[in-house]
Design a protein around this motif. Structure first.
Motif, PDB file in Angstrom:
ATOM      1  N   ASP A 121       5.342  -2.999  -4.096  1.00 32.34           N
ATOM      2  CA  ASP A 121       4.063  -2.939  -3.601  1.00 32.34           C
ATOM      3  C   ASP A 121       3.283  -3.998  -2.714  1.00 32.34           C
ATOM      4  O   ASP A 121       3.447  -5.303  -3.309  1.00 32.34           O
ATOM      5  CB  ASP A 121       3.099  -2.991  -5.106  1.00 32.34           C
ATOM      6  CG  ASP A 121       3.416  -1.724  -5.972  1.00 32.34           C
ATOM      7  OD1 ASP A 121       3.820  -0.781  -5.591  1.00 32.34           O
ATOM      8  OD2 ASP A 121       2.842  -1.847  -7.002  1.00 32.34           O
ATOM      9  N   HIS A 135       2.584   1.426  -2.005  1.00 29.40           N
ATOM     10  CA  HIS A 135       3.649   1.684  -2.753  1.00 29.40           C
ATOM     11  C   HIS A 135       4.744   2.022  -1.853  1.00 29.40           C
ATOM     12  O   HIS A 135       4.498   3.162  -1.050  1.00 29.40           O
ATOM     13  CB  HIS A 135       3.624   2.492  -3.979  1.00 29.40           C
ATOM     14  CG  HIS A 135       4.865   2.656  -4.588  1.00 29.40           C
ATOM     15  ND1 HIS A 135       5.436   1.630  -5.625  1.00 29.40           N
ATOM     16  CD2 HIS A 135       5.638   3.772  -4.603  1.00 29.40           C
ATOM     17  CE1 HIS A 135       6.427   2.209  -6.085  1.00 29.40           C
ATOM     18  NE2 HIS A 135       6.584   3.529  -5.396  1.00 29.40           N
ATOM     19  N   TYR A 139       1.434   9.058  -7.351  1.00 27.77           N
ATOM     20  CA  TYR A 139       1.558   8.426  -6.131  1.00 27.77           C
ATOM     21  C   TYR A 139       0.259   8.594  -5.405  1.00 27.77           C
ATOM     22  O   TYR A 139      -0.288   7.979  -4.303  1.00 27.77           O
ATOM     23  CB  TYR A 139       2.570   9.172  -5.040  1.00 27.77           C
ATOM     24  CG  TYR A 139       3.984   8.830  -5.441  1.00 27.77           C
ATOM     25  CD1 TYR A 139       4.586   7.528  -5.357  1.00 27.77           C
ATOM     26  CD2 TYR A 139       4.714   9.741  -6.329  1.00 27.77           C
ATOM     27  CE1 TYR A 139       5.928   7.256  -5.338  1.00 27.77           C
ATOM     28  CE2 TYR A 139       5.875   9.354  -6.268  1.00 27.77           C
ATOM     29  CZ  TYR A 139       6.571   8.212  -6.234  1.00 27.77           C
ATOM     30  OH  TYR A 139       7.837   7.746  -6.427  1.00 27.77           O
ATOM     31  N   HIS A 160      10.104   0.368 -11.883  1.00 30.58           N
ATOM     32  CA  HIS A 160       9.424   0.359 -10.570  1.00 30.58           C
ATOM     33  C   HIS A 160      10.343   0.255  -9.172  1.00 30.58           C
ATOM     34  O   HIS A 160      10.832  -0.508  -8.945  1.00 30.58           O
ATOM     35  CB  HIS A 160       8.490  -0.815 -10.459  1.00 30.58           C
ATOM     36  CG  HIS A 160       7.657  -0.971  -9.276  1.00 30.58           C
ATOM     37  ND1 HIS A 160       7.528  -1.899  -8.246  1.00 30.58           N
ATOM     38  CD2 HIS A 160       6.514  -0.079  -9.171  1.00 30.58           C
ATOM     39  CE1 HIS A 160       6.523  -1.684  -7.610  1.00 30.58           C
ATOM     40  NE2 HIS A 160       5.698  -0.748  -8.012  1.00 30.58           N
TER      41      HIS A 160
END
Length: 448
Positions: free
Chosen positions: A315, A394, A341, A311
């Motif tokens: 987030d 994100h 995305y 990751h």
């Protein structure tokens, strides 16, 4: 021939009647038995072991000068038998309910307020929270009225020898600095609410110190801050909140200070009292306030793909439609849809840096590849497009194509105060720091 069994209902009814009679007798017994207890409680309410029969009663008569009482919202002109009443527009107000509350009852005034082109702003622009003042006589006749139509204009209505007249003029306000302090117990907004500090000031504080303090994760219970900000008043009531002039924030034992400075060219920014710019060339977070739901990790179990996967960003959980800001000056490199995305924006910054904003609900109007954006510009809005289990942003930070943790990467400082303005800055800064120190000293004195 079948015999019918006798009904059992009369027996049940008689049993119920006897049961109710026993309950009634029991209740009366309990009531009479409780009377002595009430006497005991009454005696203890006076004082234990006190004989009320032996108390000598003396009557004392004194002349006491009563303080003058003034109703804060109503002023009386005794000479002309008129009344000034101040109020604020409420959410459910109509022109009729407002005039009734202000004691305006004469028909010619009501008709004038409905039909006059200037005065009609009162009926068509009833905004909750706006201030209004009216002078009436004992018969409910309107003599004067002042209504704040917006932050810069005031409606004036007055009864003259030729009838009512109305005009709109520029609002004359008194602006002065306000000094406040607060302590973090749960959140920034919780602290400012308790201290009576407007939300607009809380948001400014978060933006001013955003390069040093991550208000999503860095706040600690017991953190403290003091702030000096501008406030404008109309007829003694707060009309609008201005800019933060100076602030000190103590986060996790470390002290940060900021002062506002407008240079002779009109450019405004915040600096340390020594002249070092507080704004990094990058914002630490592209959202004003949110919650970090997932951090940067080289190995994280993906909730949708159901497997371990790096990751390479952060987030930020936030409601759909929350504004997303450009973290620094940049050129738009990509706007559109990209695999997991969903809706995504990629910005290209100087020095080989790029940032990625994913799972967006929509883009800012007019945003396209090649657009130039400045730090803090709104580029998109939070959503949950692509591979997302809930609404969030994100956010990725890349240096020369390599991912870096946005929460820990070293951010370069912005340009400090220009040497030609240094003397002017220090003169202004010293006054603001003195105000901060005054507030800090008074708080310490109150604790002692």
């Amino acid at each position: 021939m079948q015999r019918s069994e006798p009904s059992s209902k009369p027996g049940i009814l008689s049993q119920n009647r006897r049961f109710k009679e026993r309950k009634l007798r029991l209740r009366w017994l309990l009531a009479f038995s409780s009377l002595p207890l009430f006497g005991i409680f009454t005696a203890f309410g006076i004082a234990p072991q006190t004989s009320v029969q032996d108390i000598n009663i003396h009557t004392v008569v004194e002349n006491i000068e009563l303080p003058e009482t003034i109703a804060p919202m109503v002023q009386v002109d005794a000479q002309n038998s008129s009344f000034w009443q101040a109020d604020q527009i409420r959410r459910d107000d109509t022109l009729a309910s407002l005039l009734s509350r202000l004691n305006i009852t004469n028909d010619d005034a009501i008709e004038f307020l409905k039909r006059n082109p200037d005065a009609r702003a009162l009926a068509t622009q009833l905004r909750p929270g706006r201030s209004i003042q009216a002078q009436t006589n004992q018969d409910g006749q309107l003599l004067k009225l002042q209504y704040q139509t917006d932050n810069n204009s005031t409606l004036h209505v007055e009864l003259t020898a030729n009838g009512y007249e109305a005009h709109v003029a520029e609002t004359v306000m008194e602006t002065h600095p306000v000094l406040k302090s607060a302590e973090i117990k749960s959140s920034l907004f919780g602290a400012t609410d308790e201290a009576g500090i407007p939300d607009a000031i809380a948001i400014q504080l978060a933006e001013i110190f955003s390069s040093d303090i991550d208000f999503h994760s860095d706040l600690r219970r017991g953190d403290r801050f003091v702030v000096v900000y501008e406030a404008s008043y109309w007829n003694g009531e707060l009309a609008r909140t201005g800019q933060v002039l100076a602030a000190e924030f103590i986060n996790d034992g470390k002290t940060y200070r900021a002062v506002r400075y407008r240079n002779p060219e009109g450019q405004v920014s915040y600096y340390t009292p020594e002249g070092k710019s507080l704004h990094k060339s990058f914002l630490r977070s592209p959202l004003e306030f949110s919650r970090i739901s997932s951090g940067f990790s080289l190995g994280r179990f993906h909730p949708i793909l159901q497997k371990m996967r790096a990751h390479k960003g952060v987030d930020y959980a936030a409601p759909i439609g929350t504004r997303v800001k450009a973290s620094a000056d940049a050129v738009v490199d990509f706007v559109g849809v990209k695999s997991g995305y969903g809706n995504v924006v990629v910005l290209r910054h100087q020095n080989g840096i790029s940032t990625v904003y994913g799972h967006l609900s929509r883009f800012a109007a007019g945003l396209h590849r090649g657009s130039k954006v400045s730090q803090g510009d709104i580029i998109a809005y939070v959503g949950m497009t692509g591979l997302a289990t809930g609404p969030h942003l994100h956010y990725e930070f890349l240096l020369n194509g390599q991912h870096r943790d946005p929460l820990t990467v070293a951010l370069p400082n912005a340009v400090p105060i220009a040497p030609k303005y240094k003397a002017d800055f220090l003169a202004n800064s010293s006054k603001l720091v003195a105000q901060l120190q005054l507030l800090i000293s008074s708080n310490l004195a109150s604790l002692e």
